[in-house]
Design an enzyme around this catalytic site. Sequence first.
Site: not given
Ligand code: AMP
Length: 426
Positions: A35, A221, A384, A407
């Site tokens: 950044r 999620k 990120g 975001g």
């Molecule tokens: P996000 O911030 O929603 O983009 O999510 C990123 C995070 O999702 C990372 O820290 C990954 O470790 C987590 N992640 C990806 N796949 C899985 C999974 N199968 N189970 C749990 N966490 C996950």
Amino acid sequence: MQTIDNFNFKDQKVFVRVDFNVPFDENFKITDYNRVSAAAPTLKKILADGGSLIISSHLGKPKGVEDRYSFKHLIGQISDKLGITLKFAPDCLGKETAEIAATLKPGEALLLENSRFYAAEEGKPRGLAKDAPEDEIKAAKKIVKAEQKEMAKTLASYATVYVNDAFGTAHRAHATTAVMADFFDADHKLFGYLMNREVDAVEKVLNDIKRPFTAIMGGSKVSSKIEIIENLLTKVDNLIIAGGMTYTFTKAQGGKIGNSIVEDDKLDLALELIEKAKANKVNLVLAVDAKITDKFDFGKMSLPSDARVQFVAVDKIPDGFEGMDIGPESEKLFADVIRKSKTVLWNGPTGVFENDTFAHGTQAVGEAVVEATANGAFSLVGGGDSVAAVNKYGLADGVSYVSTGGGALLEAIEGKELPGIKAIKG
Ligand code: AMP
């Protein structure tokens, strides 16, 4: 609209909102300079023209003045990285800061303390009890909004020109990212180089789509990506869903997911999205197999030595095991779709890539995106974790554009007008 290339900053006092919200360790050592480097061209152009700089950013999510989030710990490292000597104002408001700003000479640069030390920056009340009465919340909101205007006005009074180069916070209507732009006329507010590049990249994905267009949505999620997924279903030819979101879709369709991460309140939504994809003739690509384990320490992101790791069909995960990454069949399935694409948007890892045992899928997706790019596709990577992944595997040079926004990028692609962009474009 003014452009940075055409603007001569000679003798101007320039307030530049950057995104220096960098990660740092317990010894205040900056662990990723992306950044800082991204803001350098704008800052250097202003100084080279003979302007002076008043630089502002937030750092972390402080709840007030918190020493841990003071730029005083990082200013030396930021100065060195930029190759610019930075003075420091230990507050972003106040008489002393106004005086330092007023006495800046052409070619000098000042970094203001963390803008989020003030609730007025975000324009949201802090410290309200969760069960505070409605009228108390309303009154507090009104006060902090008025304070936000005041803060923006004061900061604007330091400068003759306002430059926004903080794409990462462009989706926030904060004092320094949007509100203060109102205090400058159209000839004295503009985007920095980084912001221009980000806006161009988003426009390309939104308005200049070469098909097939494939979006890869990973991460943990569904709930945090629902709007973008719905929006993408009206735009893309292929939508690959990966990461922790997978298991909500698998369970919704009657599969066995063991202990995998799932959002039980989003099962109906997952089915709706599957139907919507069909109705829109979007090829929704879900994982067919998974790499699973029966033990994992999410606190340390480490795999205990006695943990069992296996590959299984995504809908046959035994109880006691959880899906941690996609398996080889899914890698192949995803890579085949990605390789044939002419526009690719990638956000979020396919698994828990922080641990090497579960990083293979994310790396394979990254490599397929690089291959598609080499074959002429435009590829945009943002958020990120996917940015960390492309950097980790040395793939950044092989994709068309790596966004500094998480975001902000997603909201822009959802088609939302970002307050930081609107404030300048009008
Ligand atoms: P996000 O911030 O929603 O983009 O999510 C990123 C995070 O999702 C990372 O820290 C990954 O470790 C987590 N992640 C990806 N796949 C899985 C999974 N199968 N189970 C749990 N966490 C996950």
